[in-house]
Design a protein around this motif. Structure first.
Motif, short mmCIF file in Angstrom:
data_model
loop_
_atom_site.label_atom_id
_atom_site.label_comp_id
_atom_site.label_asym_id
_atom_site.label_seq_id
_atom_site.Cartn_x
_atom_site.Cartn_y
_atom_site.Cartn_z
N SER A 170 71.66 25.84 50.63
CA SER A 170 70.78 25.02 51.13
C SER A 170 70.66 23.52 50.39
O SER A 170 70.18 23.57 49.16
CB SER A 170 69.53 25.22 51.82
OG SER A 170 68.76 24.14 52.33
N GLY A 171 71.03 22.34 51.14
CA GLY A 171 70.88 20.94 50.36
C GLY A 171 69.33 20.38 50.77
O GLY A 171 69.60 19.17 50.36
N THR A 172 68.37 21.08 51.15
CA THR A 172 66.95 20.50 51.38
C THR A 172 66.66 19.76 50.23
O THR A 172 66.95 20.14 48.91
CB THR A 172 66.31 21.58 51.51
OG1 THR A 172 64.88 20.80 51.94
CG2 THR A 172 65.93 22.61 50.55
N TYR A 173 66.02 18.66 50.41
CA TYR A 173 65.63 18.00 49.30
C TYR A 173 64.22 18.44 48.77
O TYR A 173 63.65 17.93 47.79
CB TYR A 173 65.39 16.55 49.80
CG TYR A 173 66.63 15.86 50.18
CD1 TYR A 173 67.46 15.43 49.25
CD2 TYR A 173 66.63 15.26 51.42
CE1 TYR A 173 68.61 14.78 49.65
CE2 TYR A 173 67.88 14.72 52.04
CZ TYR A 173 68.84 14.58 51.10
OH TYR A 173 70.11 13.78 51.62
N SER A 174 63.71 19.57 49.28
CA SER A 174 62.49 20.09 48.57
C SER A 174 62.69 20.78 47.61
O SER A 174 63.87 21.50 47.36
CB SER A 174 61.83 20.68 49.87
OG SER A 174 61.44 20.00 50.87
N ILE A 175 61.83 20.85 46.63
CA ILE A 175 61.94 21.86 45.45
C ILE A 175 60.95 22.82 45.50
O ILE A 175 60.10 22.80 44.74
CB ILE A 175 61.70 20.83 44.10
CG1 ILE A 175 62.35 19.44 44.18
CG2 ILE A 175 61.96 21.52 42.97
CD1 ILE A 175 63.98 19.64 43.99
N ASN A 176 61.11 23.56 46.54
CA ASN A 176 60.37 24.68 46.88
C ASN A 176 60.82 26.01 47.11
O ASN A 176 60.15 27.01 47.62
CB ASN A 176 59.45 24.18 48.35
CG ASN A 176 60.26 24.03 49.44
OD1 ASN A 176 61.73 24.42 49.19
ND2 ASN A 176 59.83 23.90 50.62
N GLY A 177 62.06 26.27 46.53
CA GLY A 177 62.47 27.50 46.50
C GLY A 177 63.32 27.81 47.70
O GLY A 177 63.96 28.85 47.69
N THR A 178 63.80 26.79 48.49
CA THR A 178 64.50 26.86 49.94
C THR A 178 65.83 26.25 49.59
O THR A 178 66.57 26.20 50.60
CB THR A 178 63.87 26.36 51.12
OG1 THR A 178 63.50 24.86 50.75
CG2 THR A 178 62.55 27.18 51.12
N GLY A 179 66.20 25.70 48.42
CA GLY A 179 67.45 24.99 48.27
C GLY A 179 67.85 24.95 46.88
O GLY A 179 67.20 25.06 45.86
N TRP A 180 69.20 24.35 46.71
CA TRP A 180 69.61 24.37 45.22
C TRP A 180 68.94 23.60 44.16
O TRP A 180 69.04 23.76 43.12
CB TRP A 180 71.40 24.25 45.39
CG TRP A 180 71.59 22.93 45.91
CD1 TRP A 180 72.08 22.61 47.00
CD2 TRP A 180 71.61 21.74 45.17
NE1 TRP A 180 72.33 21.19 47.23
CE2 TRP A 180 71.97 20.49 46.24
CE3 TRP A 180 71.15 21.20 43.75
CZ2 TRP A 180 72.14 19.45 45.72
CZ3 TRP A 180 71.42 19.81 43.71
CH2 TRP A 180 71.93 18.95 44.45
#
Length: 407
Positions: free
Chosen positions: A236-246
């Motif tokens: 996932s390319g999500t912008y969050s740095i919460n464990g749900t993306g690279w």
């Protein structure tokens, strides 16, 4: 064929077409330009590598420029590739846009002058160096590198092959230009400190495996990174740095420290006029007299990684006015994208020249190394090594999975 040789003037193009009038050629109005659009021979031919999230935004920005002829997309997720192709074809009212899965096939096209790269960070260096070697100019999304050594290799490739390579942080000038202007005008006097509020380092990923979707080339997505089982929270390319993306994971990113650090430390370094330099010391917080991770520059300037405090807050010298200096700005028209295209034509260095981008993200990498080792570090910003510190120097680069090595 180089861009300089290929970008004929309208007069040359029309003269060539006239000389060949006996041949069965049809010179369309689109080819000749019109309505603010240059003739095909004067357009910059572009392709995109990595067309999700920021890549999609970059695609739209370049696709909207009349001086660009967009011809190809490269993406390891076929659904995203088809969506991007449709956008390009709809723009030009044809079906000419080509899809590539392997970026090397796109770079092999002799008609492409420039590429934009918006893959996950672990791919940037390999792709930028390969693009320079293939004679392409490059717009690369931030953070430009995954390690300090990668960044220097990117600069070296740009210089060796005479390529225009621009980093992709628009926020350095667009968001922090006002505070930078005060600094360059001398209004704040000698700058003593800068507080930068961003997230922290990335972490190792321990996610288990799931079946790979049929339209994803997972091995190619991993590329130079260590092999790992597929998981949607890796991809996932999500912008969050919460464990749900690279962006959360150490194998692919430096976390919030590099992702937003490229913007905010970039803005801080630009404001202070040290965008082509580096610190001489990095000091970790100790819970006592050092509250924040601290970067010390040779001129005494201190920059702090100060999560939870301010944004990019500059502390100057009260009641001191320094002589003003002319502040660099974008060249051409249309923000950072127009700046890049202008420099493709003129061969000038762009506003976020790869040297400046490298220096910024290197600062962030040094911060991550300091957090990992939990001790003060001396840094030589010219040689780009930790003097007499083998343990720290081992963290300046990482092994890459074959065949994706930087040769």
């Amino acid at each position: 064929m180089t861009l300089k040789n290929r970008l004929w003037t309208r007069r040359q193009f029309v003269a060539s077409a006239t000389a060949a009038a006996a041949a069965p050629y049809v010179i369309t109005s689109t080819a000749l330009g019109g309505e603010g659009r240059p003739p095909a021979s004067e357009r910059i031919v572009m392709g995109g590598i990595g067309i999700g999230n920021m890549g999609s935004g970059d695609l739209g920005a370049f696709l909207g420029r009349n001086e660009v002829q967009y011809v190809a997309v490269c993406e390891v997720r076929q659904g995203a590739a088809q969506t991007a192709k449709k956008r390009v074809d709809d723009r030009y009212k044809n079906s000419d846009c080509q899809i590539y899965r392997d970026f090397r096939d796109l770079l092999a096209r002799s008609d492409i002058d420039a590429v934009h790269i918006a893959t996950p960070d672990h791919w940037h260096a390999v792709m930028v160096v390969s693009a320079c070697r293939a004679g392409k100019d490059v717009y690369c999304q931030k953070p430009e590198s995954l390690t300090v050594r990668e960044g220097r290799r990117m600069v070296e490739a740009a210089r060796r092959y005479g390529r225009v390579v621009s980093g992709g942080s628009q926020r350095v000038l667009d968001d922090y230009g006002q505070i930078a202007q005060k600094c360059w005008n001398g209004e704040l006097g000698t700058i003593k400190e800068v507080f930068v509020n961003i997230g922290g380092p990335s972490v190792p990923c321990t996610l288990g495996g799931e079946p790979v979707p049929p339209d994803v080339d997972w091995d190619l997505w991993l590329g130079p990174a260590p092999w790992a089982p597929y998981h949607p929270y890796r991809l996932s390319g999500t912008y969050s740095i919460n464990g749900t993306g690279w962006r959360s994971w150490k194998d692919y990113s430096g976390g919030g420290m590099t992702d937003w650090g490229a913007h905010k430390f970039g803005g801080a370094m630009f404001a202070c006029g040290v965008m082509d330099q580096g610190p001489v010391e990095v000091i970790p917080p100790n819970g006592k007299d050092v509250q924040y991770l601290t970067f010390v520059f040779a001129n005494g300037l201190r920059m702090y990684h100060s999560p939870g405090k301010g944004n990019v807050d500059v502390v100057g010298t009260p009641n001191e006015q320094l002589p003003p200096k002319e502040m660099p700005r974008y060249k051409g028209q249309g923000g950072i994208y127009g700046d890049f295209l202008h420099c493709v034509k003129t061969r000038e260095k762009p506003f976020r020249d790869i040297e400046y981008a490298h220096r910024t993200v290197s600062l962030c990498h040094l911060g991550n190394i300091c957090y990992e080792l939990k001790r003060p570090l001396k840094w030589d910003p010219i040689k780009e090594v930790f003097p007499s510190d083998a343990e720290a120097n081992r963290l300046l680069d990482r092994a890459k999975r074959e065949p994706w090595i930087l040769s």
